[in-house]
Design a protein around this motif. Structure first.
Motif, mmCIF file in Angstrom:
data_model
loop_
_atom_site.group_PDB
_atom_site.id
_atom_site.type_symbol
_atom_site.label_atom_id
_atom_site.label_comp_id
_atom_site.label_asym_id
_atom_site.label_seq_id
_atom_site.Cartn_x
_atom_site.Cartn_y
_atom_site.Cartn_z
ATOM 1 N N LEU A 70 -35.339 -28.100 -34.022
ATOM 2 C CA LEU A 70 -36.379 -28.271 -35.244
ATOM 3 C C LEU A 70 -36.742 -29.563 -35.695
ATOM 4 O O LEU A 70 -37.750 -29.905 -35.844
ATOM 5 C CB LEU A 70 -36.033 -27.372 -36.714
ATOM 6 C CG LEU A 70 -35.981 -25.949 -36.543
ATOM 7 C CD1 LEU A 70 -35.463 -25.214 -37.779
ATOM 8 C CD2 LEU A 70 -37.461 -25.492 -36.267
ATOM 9 N N THR A 71 -35.952 -30.390 -35.492
ATOM 10 C CA THR A 71 -36.062 -31.779 -36.000
ATOM 11 C C THR A 71 -36.366 -32.820 -34.865
ATOM 12 O O THR A 71 -37.057 -33.920 -35.155
ATOM 13 C CB THR A 71 -34.703 -32.478 -36.666
ATOM 14 O OG1 THR A 71 -33.732 -32.061 -35.509
ATOM 15 C CG2 THR A 71 -34.307 -31.709 -37.764
ATOM 16 N N THR A 72 -36.451 -32.163 -33.619
ATOM 17 C CA THR A 72 -36.966 -33.094 -32.408
ATOM 18 C C THR A 72 -38.641 -32.884 -32.233
ATOM 19 O O THR A 72 -38.906 -31.772 -32.517
ATOM 20 C CB THR A 72 -35.997 -32.886 -31.207
ATOM 21 O OG1 THR A 72 -35.911 -31.636 -31.096
ATOM 22 C CG2 THR A 72 -34.774 -33.609 -31.616
ATOM 23 N N TRP B 247 -30.819 -26.361 -35.282
ATOM 24 C CA TRP B 247 -31.399 -27.353 -36.234
ATOM 25 C C TRP B 247 -31.979 -28.775 -35.548
ATOM 26 O O TRP B 247 -32.888 -29.156 -35.805
ATOM 27 C CB TRP B 247 -30.273 -27.850 -37.245
ATOM 28 C CG TRP B 247 -30.664 -28.819 -38.538
ATOM 29 C CD1 TRP B 247 -30.506 -30.240 -38.307
ATOM 30 C CD2 TRP B 247 -31.586 -28.623 -39.557
ATOM 31 N NE1 TRP B 247 -31.228 -30.747 -39.474
ATOM 32 C CE2 TRP B 247 -31.754 -29.869 -40.198
ATOM 33 C CE3 TRP B 247 -32.372 -27.332 -39.854
ATOM 34 C CZ2 TRP B 247 -32.650 -29.820 -41.236
ATOM 35 C CZ3 TRP B 247 -33.074 -27.395 -41.109
ATOM 36 C CH2 TRP B 247 -33.208 -28.806 -41.639
ATOM 37 N N ARG B 248 -31.270 -29.144 -34.616
ATOM 38 C CA ARG B 248 -31.664 -30.109 -33.685
ATOM 39 C C ARG B 248 -33.032 -29.828 -33.018
ATOM 40 O O ARG B 248 -33.859 -30.761 -32.913
ATOM 41 C CB ARG B 248 -30.643 -30.557 -32.682
ATOM 42 C CG ARG B 248 -29.560 -31.558 -33.100
ATOM 43 C CD ARG B 248 -28.843 -31.809 -31.946
ATOM 44 N NE ARG B 248 -27.447 -32.424 -32.595
ATOM 45 C CZ ARG B 248 -26.542 -32.836 -31.708
ATOM 46 N NH1 ARG B 248 -26.329 -32.340 -30.512
ATOM 47 N NH2 ARG B 248 -25.445 -33.441 -32.204
ATOM 48 N N LYS C 109 -26.167 -25.729 -35.438
ATOM 49 C CA LYS C 109 -26.544 -27.239 -35.239
ATOM 50 C C LYS C 109 -27.379 -27.392 -33.895
ATOM 51 O O LYS C 109 -28.290 -28.005 -34.255
ATOM 52 C CB LYS C 109 -25.203 -27.750 -34.752
ATOM 53 C CG LYS C 109 -25.302 -29.243 -34.614
ATOM 54 C CD LYS C 109 -23.864 -29.765 -34.264
ATOM 55 C CE LYS C 109 -23.862 -31.444 -34.071
ATOM 56 N NZ LYS C 109 -22.648 -31.824 -33.759
#
Length: 70
Positions: A68-70, A65-66, A62
């Protein structure tokens, strides 16, 4: 399961076994002792470690993933 040191089992020897007519697959050896209660603790510890590892892996995934998305 019976502890090996608690009963003398030799090939061809006779042992006394008890079972219920309704459940013949669950046979019990009359002689001998069962000192392996600690195996339940080992199994519970293994399941606990597996669960903790899965939770830790999910938490790390998690966070990754956070990132990568920010």
């Amino acid at each position: 399961r019976v502890d090996a040191a608690s009963v003398n089992l030799k090939e061809g020897s006779r042992v006394r076994i008890e079972y219920q007519r309704d459940d013949p697959r669950r046979a019990l050896l009359v002689e001998g002792s069962r000192n392996w209660w600690w195996m339940n603790l080992v199994s519970l510890s293994a399941y606990g470690a597996l669960g903790a590892g899965l939770l830790l892996g999910g938490w790390l995934l998690k966070r990754f993933w956070r990132g990568l998305t920010t």
